[in-house]
Design an enzyme around this catalytic site. Structure first.
Site, PDB file in Angstrom:
ATOM      1  N   SER A  12      -3.281  -3.226  -2.405  1.00 20.59           N
ATOM      2  CA  SER A  12      -3.480  -4.140  -3.545  1.00 20.59           C
ATOM      3  C   SER A  12      -2.188  -4.705  -4.133  1.00 20.59           C
ATOM      4  CB  SER A  12      -4.258  -3.436  -4.654  1.00 20.59           C
ATOM      5  OG  SER A  12      -5.612  -3.402  -4.325  1.00 20.59           O
TER       6      SER A  12
ATOM      7  N   LYS B 274      -1.886  -8.322  -3.945  1.00 16.96           N
ATOM      8  CA  LYS B 274      -2.596  -9.207  -4.886  1.00 16.96           C
ATOM      9  C   LYS B 274      -1.614  -9.990  -5.763  1.00 16.96           C
ATOM     10  CE  LYS B 274      -6.977  -6.549  -5.206  1.00 16.96           C
ATOM     11  NZ  LYS B 274      -6.966  -5.650  -4.078  1.00 16.96           N
TER      12      LYS B 274
ATOM     13  N   TYR C 109      -8.512 -11.570   3.312  1.00 12.87           N
ATOM     14  CA  TYR C 109      -8.125 -10.588   2.281  1.00 12.87           C
ATOM     15  C   TYR C 109      -7.683  -9.273   2.931  1.00 12.87           C
ATOM     16  CZ  TYR C 109      -9.167  -7.034  -1.344  1.00 12.87           C
ATOM     17  OH  TYR C 109      -9.116  -5.969  -2.207  1.00 12.87           O
TER      18      TYR C 109
ATOM     19  N   TYR D  17      -5.277  -1.173 -12.856  1.00  7.23           N
ATOM     20  CA  TYR D  17      -6.730  -1.079 -13.081  1.00  7.23           C
ATOM     21  C   TYR D  17      -7.032  -0.391 -14.408  1.00  7.23           C
ATOM     22  CZ  TYR D  17      -5.889  -1.683  -8.147  1.00  7.23           C
ATOM     23  OH  TYR D  17      -5.389  -2.116  -6.964  1.00  7.23           O
TER      24      TYR D  17
ATOM     25  N   VAL E 118      -3.649   1.379  -2.884  1.00  7.28           N
ATOM     26  CA  VAL E 118      -4.181   2.671  -2.434  1.00  7.28           C
ATOM     27  C   VAL E 118      -3.403   3.260  -1.264  1.00  7.28           C
ATOM     28  CG1 VAL E 118      -6.543   2.476  -3.333  1.00  7.28           C
ATOM     29  CG2 VAL E 118      -6.008   1.584  -1.046  1.00  7.28           C
TER      30      VAL E 118
HETATM   31  N1  GLN Z   1      -7.820  -3.178   0.373  1.00  8.57           N
HETATM   32  C1  GLN Z   1      -8.205  -2.270  -0.672  1.00  8.57           C
HETATM   33  C2  GLN Z   1      -9.598  -2.579  -1.136  1.00  8.57           C
HETATM   34  O1  GLN Z   1      -9.951  -3.725  -1.177  1.00  8.57           O
HETATM   35  C3  GLN Z   1      -7.222  -2.409  -1.790  1.00  8.57           C
HETATM   36  C4  GLN Z   1      -7.540  -1.520  -2.972  1.00  8.57           C
HETATM   37  C5  GLN Z   1      -6.326  -1.013  -3.680  1.00  8.57           C
HETATM   38  O2  GLN Z   1      -5.213  -0.951  -3.145  1.00  8.57           O
HETATM   39  N2  GLN Z   1      -6.525  -0.528  -4.883  1.00  8.57           N
HETATM   40  O3  GLN Z   1     -10.358  -1.704  -1.464  1.00  8.57           O
END
Ligand code: GLN
Length: 306
Positions: free
Chosen positions: A65, A68, A190, A242, A260
């Site tokens: 993420s 993003k 994505y 988050y 993650v």
């Molecule tokens: N690719 C992961 C997902 O879409 C990214 C989530 C994350 O890093 N928090 O679930």
């Protein structure tokens, strides 16, 4: 500041190196489960060009993420205020892949840094940027000052095959008319973006433009406007971790973004960027040792955004 940074990251590293079992390595994307929980790296880049690294900083990991922020930064100069009709700019207070809020809020994700928000950003990027995958890689390589950055096909394929919840988010948004592309195509793109691999040295360098008024210090080129730099940093501060963003702001005091894969990157505008990697995650999906590291870093350095 140089000596201080070097000593502080060494002390923190030695202090937290024995920390084990402080969380759980992500396993819902199967290849991520294969990563050793013991990995630990810290890298700092200053706007003056100094670099400090310790631990497993030459080893690449899945940025997930954290991508993003990079995709949002790529889109920001290409869109106007109308973007905010499709995605909000408020913390969600919910898990990064939650469906509940999205239903209540008629398919408009709370912010660009939760999964639904990033899927909207990818949807819009695909409409505006030809050869998006190649373009994003070139963009990230330029920011990191390294040609050695790629997608990991195994990770992207695996997430694409298992990511039913993300597909559900996209379909739900499409049902509300807030999603233009084909779900399978946008989600595949994505997954590619989330599968980018970098080491902490590359990651810290690639975020330094956000500590440098939007200019890539490696080549002097403007990446995003000063206004968008302010906005991206504000979004990271309020939404980057988050439903743990408030706690992170309280303890760490820097705009940051987690993934993650166990990475967290953060910036102090005008000063530095810092990337930490430690794969054991807490219940919010954020690196436990990463947060402890960053909290001690700003406390010991005596500098944060506050
Ligand atoms: N690719 C992961 C997902 O879409 C990214 C989530 C994350 O890093 N928090 O679930």
């Amino acid at each position: 500041m140089a000596n201080a940074v070097e000593n502080i990251i060494k002390t923190i590293y030695e202090n937290y190196l024995p920390m084990e079992g402080a969380g759980k390595v992500a396993d819902y994307i199967p290849p991520l489960a294969k990563v050793s929980p013991h990995k630990y790296a810290i890298s700092v880049c200053t706007v003056e060009g100094e670099k400090f690294n310790i631990g497993d900083y030459t080893e690449k990991f899945s940025i997930q993420s954290i991508s993003k922020v990079l995709t949002f930064s790529l889109l920001a100069p290409l869109v106007g205020e109308e973007l905010w009709q499709s995605v909000g700019k408020e913390p969600s207070g919910s898990p990064f892949n939650s469906l509940v809020q999205l239903e209540y809020e008629k398919g408009i994700p709370r912010n660009p840094f939760i999964n639904a928000g990033a899927l909207v950003i990818t949807d819009k990027l695909l409409e505006k940027v030809p050869n998006l995958n190649e373009r994003l890689l070139l963009y990230v390589r330029e920011l990191a000052g390294s040609a050695d950055i790629d997608f990991n096909k195994e990770v992207a394929d695996s997430e694409y095959a298992t990511g039913e919840r993300n597909k559900a988010l996209a379909h739900l948004m499409k049902s509300f008319g807030n999603f233009n592309g084909k779900v399978s195509h946008v989600f595949r793109t994505y997954c590619n973006h989330c599968s980018i691999e970098m080491n902490t040295a590359q990651l810290a360098q690639s975020f330094l433009f956000l500590a440098n008024g939007g200019i890539n210090p490696l080549n002097g080129e403007r990446v995003v406007s000063t206004r968008d730099t302010k906005r991206i940093n504000a979004l990271m501060l309020t939404c980057g971790l988050y439903d743990e963003s408030g706690d992170f702001a309280y303890k760490v005091g820097m705009p940051g973004k987690s993934g993650v894969g166990g990475g967290i990157v953060a910036v102090i505008p005008g000063r530095l960027s810092i990337a930490v990697w430690s794969p054991e995650l807490n219940r919010y999906g954020n690196s436990t040792r990463g947060i402890a590291t960053l909290a001690d870093f700003t406390t010991e350095l005596g500098i944060s955004v506050f």
